[in-house]
Design a protein around this motif. Structure first.
Motif, PDB file in Angstrom:
ATOM      1  N   ASP A  11      58.687  73.740  20.733  1.00  0.00           N
ATOM      2  CA  ASP A  11      60.139  73.632  20.876  1.00  0.00           C
ATOM      3  C   ASP A  11      60.479  72.526  21.875  1.00  0.00           C
ATOM      4  O   ASP A  11      61.376  71.697  21.646  1.00  0.00           O
ATOM      5  CB  ASP A  11      60.694  74.981  21.337  1.00  0.00           C
ATOM      6  CG  ASP A  11      62.211  75.074  21.204  1.00  0.00           C
ATOM      7  OD1 ASP A  11      62.834  74.093  20.746  1.00  0.00           O
ATOM      8  OD2 ASP A  11      62.765  76.128  21.551  1.00  0.00           O
ATOM      9  N   GLU A  12      59.755  72.499  22.976  1.00  0.00           N
ATOM     10  CA  GLU A  12      60.006  71.493  24.015  1.00  0.00           C
ATOM     11  C   GLU A  12      59.647  70.088  23.509  1.00  0.00           C
ATOM     12  O   GLU A  12      60.399  69.124  23.723  1.00  0.00           O
ATOM     13  CB  GLU A  12      59.182  71.826  25.262  1.00  0.00           C
ATOM     14  CG  GLU A  12      59.540  71.003  26.498  1.00  0.00           C
ATOM     15  CD  GLU A  12      60.994  71.179  26.937  1.00  0.00           C
ATOM     16  OE1 GLU A  12      61.576  70.182  27.419  1.00  0.00           O
ATOM     17  OE2 GLU A  12      61.543  72.284  26.784  1.00  0.00           O
ATOM     18  N   SER A  14      59.704  69.033  20.520  1.00  0.00           N
ATOM     19  CA  SER A  14      60.621  68.614  19.452  1.00  0.00           C
ATOM     20  C   SER A  14      61.918  68.019  20.000  1.00  0.00           C
ATOM     21  O   SER A  14      62.721  67.473  19.230  1.00  0.00           O
ATOM     22  CB  SER A  14      60.948  69.795  18.537  1.00  0.00           C
ATOM     23  OG  SER A  14      61.781  70.742  19.176  1.00  0.00           O
ATOM     24  N   LYS A  15      62.128  68.091  21.319  1.00  0.00           N
ATOM     25  CA  LYS A  15      63.327  67.506  21.935  1.00  0.00           C
ATOM     26  C   LYS A  15      63.149  66.028  22.273  1.00  0.00           C
ATOM     27  O   LYS A  15      64.103  65.374  22.710  1.00  0.00           O
ATOM     28  CB  LYS A  15      63.682  68.284  23.205  1.00  0.00           C
ATOM     29  CG  LYS A  15      64.088  69.730  22.943  1.00  0.00           C
ATOM     30  CD  LYS A  15      64.299  70.495  24.242  1.00  0.00           C
ATOM     31  CE  LYS A  15      64.618  71.966  23.969  1.00  0.00           C
ATOM     32  NZ  LYS A  15      64.736  72.754  25.212  1.00  0.00           N
ATOM     33  N   LYS A  61      66.974  72.047  15.044  1.00  0.00           N
ATOM     34  CA  LYS A  61      67.523  72.790  16.183  1.00  0.00           C
ATOM     35  C   LYS A  61      67.870  71.861  17.341  1.00  0.00           C
ATOM     36  O   LYS A  61      68.917  72.024  17.991  1.00  0.00           O
ATOM     37  CB  LYS A  61      66.501  73.847  16.629  1.00  0.00           C
ATOM     38  CG  LYS A  61      66.895  74.616  17.876  1.00  0.00           C
ATOM     39  CD  LYS A  61      65.766  75.562  18.285  1.00  0.00           C
ATOM     40  CE  LYS A  61      66.121  76.332  19.553  1.00  0.00           C
ATOM     41  NZ  LYS A  61      65.018  77.244  19.961  1.00  0.00           N
ATOM     42  N   ASN A  62      67.011  70.893  17.592  1.00  0.00           N
ATOM     43  CA  ASN A  62      67.136  70.093  18.816  1.00  0.00           C
ATOM     44  C   ASN A  62      67.575  68.646  18.596  1.00  0.00           C
ATOM     45  O   ASN A  62      67.678  67.877  19.553  1.00  0.00           O
ATOM     46  CB  ASN A  62      65.789  70.088  19.557  1.00  0.00           C
ATOM     47  CG  ASN A  62      65.402  71.469  20.037  1.00  0.00           C
ATOM     48  OD1 ASN A  62      66.215  72.188  20.611  1.00  0.00           O
ATOM     49  ND2 ASN A  62      64.157  71.869  19.783  1.00  0.00           N
ATOM     50  N   ASN A  65      70.347  67.443  20.702  1.00  0.00           N
ATOM     51  CA  ASN A  65      70.152  67.620  22.152  1.00  0.00           C
ATOM     52  C   ASN A  65      68.850  66.965  22.602  1.00  0.00           C
ATOM     53  O   ASN A  65      68.109  67.506  23.421  1.00  0.00           O
ATOM     54  CB  ASN A  65      70.116  69.125  22.488  1.00  0.00           C
ATOM     55  CG  ASN A  65      71.422  69.811  22.139  1.00  0.00           C
ATOM     56  OD1 ASN A  65      72.466  69.486  22.681  1.00  0.00           O
ATOM     57  ND2 ASN A  65      71.349  70.777  21.226  1.00  0.00           N
ATOM     58  N   LYS A  66      68.574  65.805  22.028  1.00  0.00           N
ATOM     59  CA  LYS A  66      67.315  65.132  22.322  1.00  0.00           C
ATOM     60  C   LYS A  66      67.300  64.567  23.742  1.00  0.00           C
ATOM     61  O   LYS A  66      68.336  64.160  24.271  1.00  0.00           O
ATOM     62  CB  LYS A  66      67.074  64.003  21.315  1.00  0.00           C
ATOM     63  CG  LYS A  66      66.774  64.484  19.907  1.00  0.00           C
ATOM     64  CD  LYS A  66      66.415  63.346  18.981  1.00  0.00           C
ATOM     65  CE  LYS A  66      67.620  62.487  18.669  1.00  0.00           C
ATOM     66  NZ  LYS A  66      67.337  61.508  17.591  1.00  0.00           N
ATOM     67  N   GLU A 212      70.535  77.013  15.489  1.00  0.00           N
ATOM     68  CA  GLU A 212      70.729  77.250  16.927  1.00  0.00           C
ATOM     69  C   GLU A 212      69.795  78.325  17.476  1.00  0.00           C
ATOM     70  O   GLU A 212      69.342  78.251  18.617  1.00  0.00           O
ATOM     71  CB  GLU A 212      72.177  77.663  17.189  1.00  0.00           C
ATOM     72  CG  GLU A 212      73.188  76.542  17.051  1.00  0.00           C
ATOM     73  CD  GLU A 212      74.589  77.013  17.359  1.00  0.00           C
ATOM     74  OE1 GLU A 212      75.028  76.849  18.514  1.00  0.00           O
ATOM     75  OE2 GLU A 212      75.238  77.575  16.452  1.00  0.00           O
TER      76      GLU A 212
END
Length: 535
Positions: A11-12, A14-15, A61-62, A65-66, A212
């Motif tokens: 998840d981290e 992917s930002k 999802k990200n 918010n990159k 989200e």
């Protein structure tokens, strides 16, 4: 690392600013390979399309918010691949270090096979069978989504052929990650605006907020519903396969949201599965001795049960009990109670119904005059049954083996996609019944993850298996299944060459080239395109 830690790390990652490029590289290495390599890859070391779809869920999802951090594409792709490999181990233990194969509980495999089992269908099967599935909803889909479900197969194959051409012939023009990126003004849309409408129906707009709450395996993932991204003036198609699957699955959910049309959509769905299977069988074997909606009755007032499809061949009767039940969201998340309930409703219910009918036919307990649509069964000496599921049911073969372990009469369970492959390779009723007898005779000995592996084992090693009197299990790995990947893809590539060439007809000399090189057509593919889609 445990599952939560692994997913949090992904998840981290992917930002990062260039995650789409990293994701594209993973797709290129694991999914969208060269035509010449199909069926020869070491599939055990590759990420599956389900794993890539989960990673794509994190991207969605990200993506709005990159961070400003740009990671090394190659090393980060390798890191994510290793994280996904570690994630697989968490289905059996808390972390990879404590993994002990000898302590795997059979029930652990129920969730693992849902996510990690190979798909039942080739991509072309999804769009081909969608025509059967939605033949009564054609008008609604055209009016509300802008594309014709009858033409979806041809239009999808143009998209797929374009990708194959770019990757296999003009790969020097493709971007480094080998992701199919089409300009909205690509000249291929001039002659085929319906192709653009198909893409638009399954595309996520650039600033749209989705996924989200996406995180865990089985969470709702918008990528499975709309697998195309719009970025600037481009369509980004990571995996055409996922587009094909969405064409097969999504229209029913669209229609279900239409309060005015939903009741009609449900009515159209009723009986649709049986009609679809009946149509598939009769188109291959003719309509003589194939019957649908057979009602077995003991007398005028007592019903035994009903048979969805009944096929006769000499002294053999084959019963098809058809279900359109899919796995629920809780099952996809690994809830064992839900998995077993879904299995009961989809497979055990159909099997129980088939056993009741088989017993009645064997013992001649039915009344011919009272029964409905019943052919003459007086010469029938052998009765076999197949539980057939309209939709994909991941892990169904393994679930039968695990949930029904020790039961004496396990069902043969296939999907409509399996039936399609079987009918393509077994051209006569004689061939079909021989294969069915083989499956019945060896159902407690043969272990496979898919029906294609069973069919491959039969076609290439059937005599050897039948002559093997050893009671030990015989494992048919997915090498048997890969034969069909290689054969069917090559066959459809050749068949669809003409559709692709037709789509190029109206491209003019000064148009941008369809291959997305950035050059004019007259200075690019117009000079050297010979119609080949692969080397």
């Amino acid at each position: 690392m445990n599952r939560n830690e692994i997913l949090s790390k992904i998840d981290e990652l992917s930002k990062c600013k260039n995650f789409l490029e990293i994701l594209g590289l993973l797709v290129a290495k694991n999914i969208n390979g060269k035509v010449k390599d199909i069926g020869y890859e070491d599939y055990k070391r590759l990420l599956s399309y389900k794993e890539i779809s989960h990673l794509s869920g994190f991207y969605l999802k990200n993506r709005n918010n990159k961070s400003n951090t740009e990671l090394d594409t190659e090393s980060t792709a390798d890191q994510i691949h290793k994280l996904m490999d570690s994630l697989h181990f968490t289905f059996f233990s808390n972390d990879e270090k404590s993994f002990d194969p000898s302590k795997i509980e059979r029930e652990m495999l129920l969730h693992e096979t849902i996510f990690y089992s190979g798909g039942d269908a080739h991509d072309f099967q999804f769009v081909e069978l969608a025509r059967y599935k939605y033949q009564n909803d054609r008008g609604w889909i055209k009016k509300h989504k802008g594309f014709d479900i009858y033409n979806a197969y041809d239009n999808y194959m143009v998209i797929r052929s374009l990708m194959d051409f770019i990757m296999n012939i003009r790969h020097q023009h493709a971007n480094p990650s080998n992701v199919l990126t089409l300009n909205k003004d690509n000249p291929i849309f001039k002659r085929n605006p319906d192709i653009k409408q198909l893409i638009e129906a399954f595309a996520i707009q650039e600033n749209e907020v989705v996924n989200e709450f996406f995180f865990n395996i089985g969470d709702y993932n918008e990528f499975l519903v709309r697998p195309i991204f719009i970025i600037d003036n481009y369509y980004v198609i990571l995996m055409p396969y996922q587009l094909a699957e969405a064409v097969f699955n999504n229209p029913f959910y669209w229609m279900n949201k239409d309060k005015i049309y939903s009741s009609k959509a449900l009515k159209n769905r009723g009986g649709m599965a049986e009609n679809m299977v009946f149509q598939m069988l009769t188109e291959k074997y003719g309509d003589r001795y194939i019957f649908k909606n057979v009602l077995l009755k003991k007398n005028s007032t007592t019903t035994i049960s009903d048979i969805d499809i009944l096929m006769l061949f000499e002294e053999i009767a084959v019963i098809f009990q058809v279900k359109s039940k899919r796995l629920t969201e809780n099952s996809k998340k690994g809830d064992l109670k839900s998995i077993k309930i879904d299995f009961e409703k989809a497979i055990k219910a159909a099997h129980k119904q088939a056993l009741t009918c088989k017993e009645a036919i064997r013992k001649k307990e039915y009344n011919s005059n009272s029964s409905k649509n019943l052919p003459d069964l007086k010469n029938v000496k052998e009765v076999y049954s197949i539980c057939l599921l309209l939709d994909e049911y991941p892990g169904k073969t393994s679930h039968v083996r695990i949930i029904m372990e020790g039961e004496p009469d396990k069902p043969i369970v296939i999907s409509a996609f399996d039936l399609d492959i079987i009918l393509r390779h077994l051209p006569t009723k004689v061939d079909f019944t021989k294969y069915l007898i083989f499956r019945y005779k060896n159902r407690d000995r043969l272990v496979a993850a898919s029906e294609r592996a069973f069919l491959g084992g039969y076609l290439f090693n059937g005599d050897e298996i039948n002559n093997n009197i050893n009671d030990r299990p015989i494992i048919l790995d997915e090498d048997h299944s890969q034969y069909f990947d290689r054969l069917m893809f090559g066959k459809h590539l050749a068949e669809n060459r003409s559709k692709f060439l037709e789509a190029l007809k109206d491209i003019e000399r000064n148009d941008r080239c369809f291959c997305e090189s950035g050059l004019k057509y007259k200075k690019c593919c117009m000079q050297n395109f010979d119609g080949r889609l692969s080397p």
